[in-house]
Write an enzyme that holds these catalytic residues in place. Sequence first.
Site: not given
Length: 267
Positions: A121, A144, A146, A216
């Site tokens: 990423e 980032h 989840h 996601h």
Amino acid sequence: MSNIKLPLEVQKELKKISRIASYLWQREWAERNAGNISMNLTSFFKKADILEITKDKPSMAFDFPKGTRGYVLFITGTGCYLRSLIDSIEESACILCVNEEETGYTIIWGGKKEGFGPTCELISHASIHHFNTENNPTHLAIVHTHPPELIVMSHHPLFNNEDELNRQIWMMCPEIRVFVPKGIHCTPYALSSTAALAKVTIEAFKTRNISLWEKHGATATGEDVEKAWDYLDVANKGAKLLQMCWASGFQPSGLSNEQLTELEQFT
Ligand SMILES: [Zn+2]
């Protein structure tokens, strides 16, 4: 890879990153190699020092976004487990410098794991850092991850109505309205590690605090990694409370629109 001595301020940031990684792991937000963290450390280094450090080190090719020359970035490794940042950050993350041509990078610290490379990423992270340099210069960190309840929201029909999704999350308790003042962006699905994902994420940060990647995960930026985590933590609390009500079989009454408006004075 020999390590340089890092400025004290950078060492402090790395400790913070290890601590936040432990939160992410404990909260079940970072299964296997899920999630990535980066921080723009350019301001903590002298340009002359960076040129000296990178002089004889190998450079790896990478097509960086325009405007990122000379960036010094902390970033986690591809395939690396975020939980390993807790006690072996030098193996599963690195500090890299973007070359003057924006065609490659040199790792100046960390990345000690066999076959290490920065997260796939990297293009998203570099693009967001560049966007923040121009539009939100105090925000140096990107997380980032989840968060389950936020991901669930991205599967719900409310995901197609961003204003209403935010209203329903904000209405669950006052602190969400106050500490996630610009709310969540419902970011349409794009394949991981592509320039397309970077592009839709930049769009998200033009208006919102959080980019909720459809089906996601979620991404936020902050002054440091802890502040970025705070946005995600508070927003996820709202999503969790909402889903607890639904799971209990009722639609919550929630704070009224007047009460939500009243809270805007604290944002
Ligand atoms: Zn992810």
